[in-house]
Each structure stands twice: as structure tokens, then as C-alpha cells.
Design an enzyme around this catalytic site. Structure first.
Site, PDB file in Angstrom:
ATOM      1  N   GLY A   1      42.582  38.759  39.387  1.00  0.00           N
ATOM      2  CA  GLY A   1      43.152  39.617  38.362  1.00  0.00           C
ATOM      3  C   GLY A   1      43.117  38.961  36.993  1.00  0.00           C
ATOM      4  CG  ASP A   2      45.901  38.205  35.108  1.00  0.00           C
ATOM      5  OD1 ASP A   2      46.534  39.214  34.749  1.00  0.00           O
ATOM      6  OD2 ASP A   2      46.336  37.403  35.947  1.00  0.00           O
TER       7      ASP A   2
ATOM      8  N   GLY B   1      40.217  40.742  32.338  1.00  0.00           N
ATOM      9  CA  GLY B   1      39.839  41.468  31.133  1.00  0.00           C
ATOM     10  C   GLY B   1      39.321  42.859  31.425  1.00  0.00           C
ATOM     11  CE  LYS B   2      41.500  44.633  36.863  1.00  0.00           C
ATOM     12  NZ  LYS B   2      41.875  43.212  36.857  1.00  0.00           N
TER      13      LYS B   2
ATOM     14  CB  ALA C   1      48.020  45.396  37.620  1.00  0.00           C
ATOM     15  N   GLY C   2      48.947  44.716  34.541  1.00  0.00           N
ATOM     16  CA  GLY C   2      48.923  45.157  33.148  1.00  0.00           C
ATOM     17  C   GLY C   2      47.556  45.008  32.534  1.00  0.00           C
ATOM     18  CG  HIS C   3      44.477  47.105  32.563  1.00  0.00           C
ATOM     19  ND1 HIS C   3      43.876  48.210  33.120  1.00  0.00           N
ATOM     20  CD2 HIS C   3      44.370  46.116  33.482  1.00  0.00           C
ATOM     21  CE1 HIS C   3      43.430  47.899  34.323  1.00  0.00           C
ATOM     22  NE2 HIS C   3      43.718  46.642  34.563  1.00  0.00           N
TER      23      HIS C   3
ATOM     24  CB  THR D   1      55.718  41.977  39.680  1.00  0.00           C
ATOM     25  OG1 THR D   1      55.562  43.193  40.433  1.00  0.00           O
ATOM     26  CG2 THR D   1      54.355  41.371  39.392  1.00  0.00           C
TER      27      THR D   1
ATOM     28  CD  GLN E   1      47.244  44.870  41.597  1.00  0.00           C
ATOM     29  OE1 GLN E   1      46.579  45.724  42.146  1.00  0.00           O
ATOM     30  NE2 GLN E   1      48.443  45.137  41.158  1.00  0.00           N
TER      31      GLN E   1
ATOM     32  CB  THR F   1      49.627  42.179  30.642  1.00  0.00           C
ATOM     33  OG1 THR F   1      48.439  41.585  30.133  1.00  0.00           O
ATOM     34  CG2 THR F   1      49.976  43.408  29.810  1.00  0.00           C
TER      35      THR F   1
ATOM     36  NE  ARG G   1      54.782  36.019  37.608  1.00  0.00           N
ATOM     37  CZ  ARG G   1      54.584  36.319  38.892  1.00  0.00           C
ATOM     38  NH1 ARG G   1      55.117  35.557  39.831  1.00  0.00           N
ATOM     39  NH2 ARG G   1      53.855  37.365  39.237  1.00  0.00           N
TER      40      ARG G   1
ATOM     41  NE  ARG H   1      47.208  36.178  33.069  1.00  0.00           N
ATOM     42  CZ  ARG H   1      46.861  36.842  31.995  1.00  0.00           C
ATOM     43  NH1 ARG H   1      46.069  36.293  31.106  1.00  0.00           N
ATOM     44  NH2 ARG H   1      47.292  38.075  31.798  1.00  0.00           N
TER      45      ARG H   1
ATOM     46  CG  LEU I   1      30.598  32.615  26.993  1.00  0.00           C
ATOM     47  CD1 LEU I   1      30.435  31.855  28.305  1.00  0.00           C
ATOM     48  CD2 LEU I   1      29.289  33.292  26.595  1.00  0.00           C
TER      49      LEU I   1
END
Length: 430
Positions: A12-13, A15-16, A39-41, A130, A224, A299, A303, A305, A332
Site C-alpha cells: 500500500g501507499d 501512490g495509487k 486506506a487513504g489516497h 486502523t 491497500q 494518509t 503513522r 511508515r 523515483l
């Protein structure tokens, strides 16, 4: 017209949110097919920052239909708050722009209470949830005691559903030293929120089937990452739903033959939030540098990462399981300035070389990464929009990742801004 599934190929996380937003310009419909508001975007559009949890990323783009599919578990109170927040940022959300599948299970306050109580009393091994009730809501779904969106329309049905659920929940709560559920208060709360949810309810499977026949482009958005999949993730430190691409079909009611391209989102290094194995985790200055440069805070939870080197062995595994057609390599630019970079190509376990992550949790915790090293680059990749903008060594890094994961790079993202993207292969190309 091509239909595209976007899935995370790590924990997860990845960059979706940005990638889905970038692709949504070509899509007519954007669908969430699993997960909940755990899940957060984060989207950055024209300098405006949107933090979405339950709403599909397509809501910030005008002229798109956003869909919450039946594979999602939905907290109706949170959704109403999120809609109000996004409207306050100037985004129009109406039943013409947002649709919720009638058979979507609901997250109730009792699910969050149970989630937090169990995690607090788990002295053996915390899962790292969560605490938002996602797991208990999925448990009720498979236990055939869930309240679904359609149930809100009929008082008699709603009461039956609640009574069935409480036979289970009151017994659990008693064992945990919690008071019984206030049945009448729960029903009253559901009736109060029903009028704000039901206008969005539709038979999503039918709408999507008709849209496909009409040649409309559909973008399926996962939450996720594949390593949190209930079946193929690092169990038990996983989410409570299937995260991989195949869930896009069952999570919306559209056949698997309707999926034309699977885009796996992959960060140029590796991160994880919460508990569980992480073979390439760095507890040193390099790990701190990745976290600081990448702004690695969740997000949803805030927390910090955990950070580590790119794990090609894991990504190769998740790409195979999800049938990934191409990857979008994100962040990148976070690697700019590292003199040396490492890529995990496999593992060692008790003197044996492995080219996959074993299933047993005990073995997952003991594997040691096998690395190869590459020179880094001193030039900046931030904001690059073509291969010509990238340093030669950065291109070598990308190409080596392609070789190791046995999957081509379709996109490269070099900043949170949606236009800072190098397009190699258009997933929506016919």
C-alpha cells in the site's frame, strides 16, 4: 474500449491516488472494488490537496461517474462527512456523479468498537489495524449477518438484520467485558443516515454492464496493496479483503473478461505501515532519509511508515498473482542523491536461496534479503516528464527493475503533481 484495473503491488501507499487521478482523465467511470475507509489516497490537483478514504479518486474530476462497489465495506457516517469535506473544496457530488452498489455491506459503530477492543486485548501479536471496523464488517459479510445498503430502505428488514447481527456481537462483547449493544439506538442511527445514503444506491452490476456495452471506459481502483491481500499477503498482518486484480470483477459485478489491462503501482523503494514482516526494512540513516524525503506518513492514520530498499522479489510475486500488464513506478525522485542503491533480488532462509516469499509467517520473519548494488545519481529527477529528462543512471535503475520483476514499466511518476508523469504505455490504448 479498454478497461483498466489499478492495484498496489506492495504494502500500500504506492501512490495509487495520483495515478488513478491521472488515468481518470481518459476514463468515463471510476470504481472502488474493495476495502474500506482504512486506506487513504492523497491527490494534488492544481495546488489543491484532497485526502480521500471512501470516495473513489475520480470524484475530483468533473464529468466522471464514481462508483463504490459491493466489494467495499462502507461506513455511511464517514461517507457523509467525507462528501461534505470534498464539497467544501468545491467538488460537486450528486447521485448523478456518485453511485453505491445496493449490496454493499455497511460498517457499523459496533464494528469499530469490536475492532479496537480486540486489538487492545491481543497480547499475542497485534495485527496493526486502523481500528475502523473494517475486519469485523467483512466478518459479518461472510457470516451472513451484515446490514447492506438496500436494507436501509425497509424498517422490518433492517430490524431482522440488526437482530441477527446482535446475537453474534453481544456474545463477543460479553466475552470482552463490553456492554450489550443499544439495539434501538443502532436502528435509529441507521434510519437517520438512510436518507443521505439511499439516493446514491443503484444496481451497479447492471449499470457497469450497460456502460461496457456502450463502449465506455471503466477504471477500477483498488485500496491497500497486494501484500495485504487476505489470501496472498503476509498473513495474518493483512487487510480483510482480497486486494489483487481479480477482486475487481467480484467487487463490482462485472465479468473478468471485461478487464483489459492491469496496472500495478510500485514505489521505487519499499514502505510498510503497521506490524508484520519486512525483509528489506532499514533501521539506519538510509531508512530515515527515505522516510523524510518521501514524507512517509499514513494518509489515514498519520503513522510513520517503515522504509526499505526496493524488493524486486516481492514485486515479481505480486505482479504474477495479479496478472499485472505493466507497472507505474512512483516516487523515483526520492532516490535522488543516493550514492549507492540496493535492490533485493531474492532471499536466504537457513542457507537456502529462495526466489519468492514463503507462506509460513515464521519463515517470512526469518528470511534475509539478497541484494545487488547499483550506482545512484546526483541529478534531480523531480518533475521529469520524458526519458530525456532522467539521468542515465536513473534509467538504468528503472530498466533493472523491469528485468527483475519480469514486467514492463508503463508509467514513471516523478512528483505528486499529476502532470509529472512519463508515459511509456497507455493502459487505455485499444
Amino acid at each position: 474500449m479498454a478497461n483498466v484495473v489499478v492495484v498496489g503491488a506492495q504494502w500500500g501507499d504506492e501512490g495509487k491516488g495520483k495515478i488513478v487521478d491521472w488515468l481518470s482523465e481518459r476514463a468515463d467511470i471510476v470504481c472502488r472494488f474493495q476495502g474500506g475507509h482504512n486506506a487513504g489516497h492523497t491527490l494534488v490537483v492544481g495546488g489543491e490537496v484532497y485526502k480521500l478514504h471512501a470516495l473513489p479518486s475520480g470524484v475530483v474530476r468533473g464529468g466522471k461517474l464514481s462508483v463504490i462497489g459491493n466489494g467495499v465495506v462502507l461506513d455511511p457516517w464517514h461517507l457523509v462527512e467525507e462528501i461534505a469535506t470534498v464539497r467544501g473544496q468545491g467538488v460537486e457530488i450528486t447521485p448523478e456523479t456518485l453511485m453505491i452498489a445496493e449490496n454493499t455491506p455497511l460498517i457499523l459503530p459496533i464494528h469499530g468498537e469490536l475492532d479496537r477492543a480486540r486489538e487492545a486485548q491481543n497480547s499475542v501479536a497485534k495485527i496493526g489495524t486502523t481500528g475502523r471496523g473494517i475486519g469485523p464488517a467483512y466478518e459479518d459479510k461472510v457470516g451472513r449477518r451484515a446490514i447492506r445498503v438496500a436494507d436501509l430502505a425497509d424498517r422490518a428488514t433492517l430490524e431482522k438484520r440488526v437482530d441477527r447481527a446482535l446475537v453474534h456481537h453481544d456474545a463477543l462483547r460479553s466475552g470482552l467485558g463490553m456492554a450489550p449493544v443499544d439495539r434501538d439506538g443502532l436502528i435509529a442511527g441507521l434510519e437517520a443516515i438512510a436518507g443521505e445514503i439511499l439516493p446514491y444506491a443503484q444496481p451497479v452490476w447492471m449499470v457497469l454492464t450497460e456502460a461496457r456495452r456502450a463502449g465506455r471506459r471503466i477504471l477500477f481502483e483498488g485500496a491497500q496493496g497486494a501484500l495485504l491481500d487476505i489470501d496472498f499477503g503476509t498473513y495474518p498482518f493483512v487487510t480483510s479483503s482480497n486486494v489483487i486484480a481479480g477482486q475487481a470483477a467480484t467487487g463490482t459485478g462485472i465479468g473478468p473478461g471485461s478487464i483489459d489491462f492491469v496496472l500495478g503501482i510500485v514505489k521505487a523503494y519499499t514502505t510498510r505501515v503497521g506490524e508484520g514482516p519486512f525483509p528489506t526494512e532499514l533501521d539506519d540513516a538510509d531508512g530515515e532519509r527515505l522516510g523524510e524525503r518521501g514524507h512517509e506518513f499514513g494518509t489515514t492514520t498519520g503513522r510513520k511508515r517503515r522504509c526499505g530498499w526496493f524488493d524486486a522479489c516481492l514485486v515479481r510475486q505480486t505482479c504474477a498473482i495479479s496478472g499485472v500488464s505493466g507497472i507505474a513506478l512512483t516516487k523515483l525522485d526520492v532516490l535522488d542523491g543516493f550514492e549507492r542503491l540496493r535492490i533485493c533480488t531474492g532471499y536466504e532462509l537457513d542457507g537456502e536461496r529462495l526466489d519468492y516469499l514463503p507462506t509460513a509467517a515464521e519463515a517470512q520473519a526469518r528470511v534475509r534479503p539478497v541484494y545487488e548494488e547499483m550506482d545512484g545519481w546526483s541529478e534531480s529527477t523531480a518533475g521529469a516528464r520524458s526519458w530525456a529528462d532522467l539521468p542515465a543512471q536513473a534509467i538504468k535503475y528503472v530498466r533493472r527493475i523491469e528485468e527483475l520483476i519480469r514486467c514492463p514499466v508503463a508509467l514513471v511518476s516523478t512528483s505528486p503533481e499529476r502532470e509529472d508523469t512519463i508515459l511509456v504505455t497507455d493502459p487505455f490504448a485499444d
